[in-house]
Design a protein around this motif. Sequence first.
Motif: not given
Length: 327
Positions: A231-247
């Motif tokens: 989005s170019m109309r929201m407060y700054n946010r950057q996050v990426v998550t890789f979710q697995g079976t054990n972590g």
Amino acid sequence: MNPVRWGVLGAAKFAREHMAPAIHAAEGAELAALATSDPSKAAGFVAFCPGLKVHASYEALLQDPGIDAVYIPLPNHMHVEWTLKALAAGKHVLTEKPIAMRAREIDQIIAARDRTGLLAAEAYMIVHHPQWQRAKAWLEAGEIGTLMHVDAAFSFNLTEGGNIRNRPETGGGSLRDIGVYTFGSARFVTSAEPVDLSARIHREGGVDVFAQVAGIMEGPGGRFTYGSMTSMRMYNRQVVTFQGTNGMIRLEGGPFNANVNDLAEVELHQNGNRVTVERFATANHYKLQVETFGRTVREGTAYPCPLEFVRGTQVMMDRVYEVAVEI
């Protein structure tokens, strides 16, 4: 070994604040020339690089025999044209993302690259940062078990109407500007490609200012679900998550603008409440990108983000636009 002599095509603010200083600071590189028809715009570059040669036109810089490589930070819709012109002029070229508006346009750049034997690349700088390389290494080592889901978010609030990101004629929109990060980072770390996608887009003034994408991707480790928001109309946010079976591997704070919005760090969460955090306070992915580009030019080493990878991200982008529902 002689340094790669760089020219910058256009006095863009981003070039002045980030890429030109990175070229100037990089080992094996020399910031030698700038092309701009407005001498006042050259002043900010000359301030940190006093010996900079200033050309009054893009064509004049491409004809300069003292320039080995060209960096192109022009508006999105001009990227293909000037990338091809740079290659035709015998220059290696690093072009800002997205290097093209459609995947099929990248084919002619690949053909020109192969025909000339020159290096042509998109300035997808994050793959040169150690936090992303660490995330990829952890995933491939099985540190989180079987990958089940990836989600990514990138937003900022841009209300400046005249900004090229807010203009359809210059290739604006949140997907073209920052979707390359949420899509490309998932592809880089997982070596996976989408097999099914859906999307919802909201537009203002002819450009997408919000996009939500969901789908299924498949790679060496099997299939997993994927979701992203830009989005170019929201407060700054950057996050990426890789979710697995054990972590879980998480990059948060500033994964795409490392050490600008927040400290660059990557977290590994594992069973038993074990958390490993690696921080990279001094790594500059723009400088690392220039140095890697230079090694490929001078030594012939493989470039870690070839145009074939870039094309894959654009294929994903094209597909999202095709299936998107307006909201």
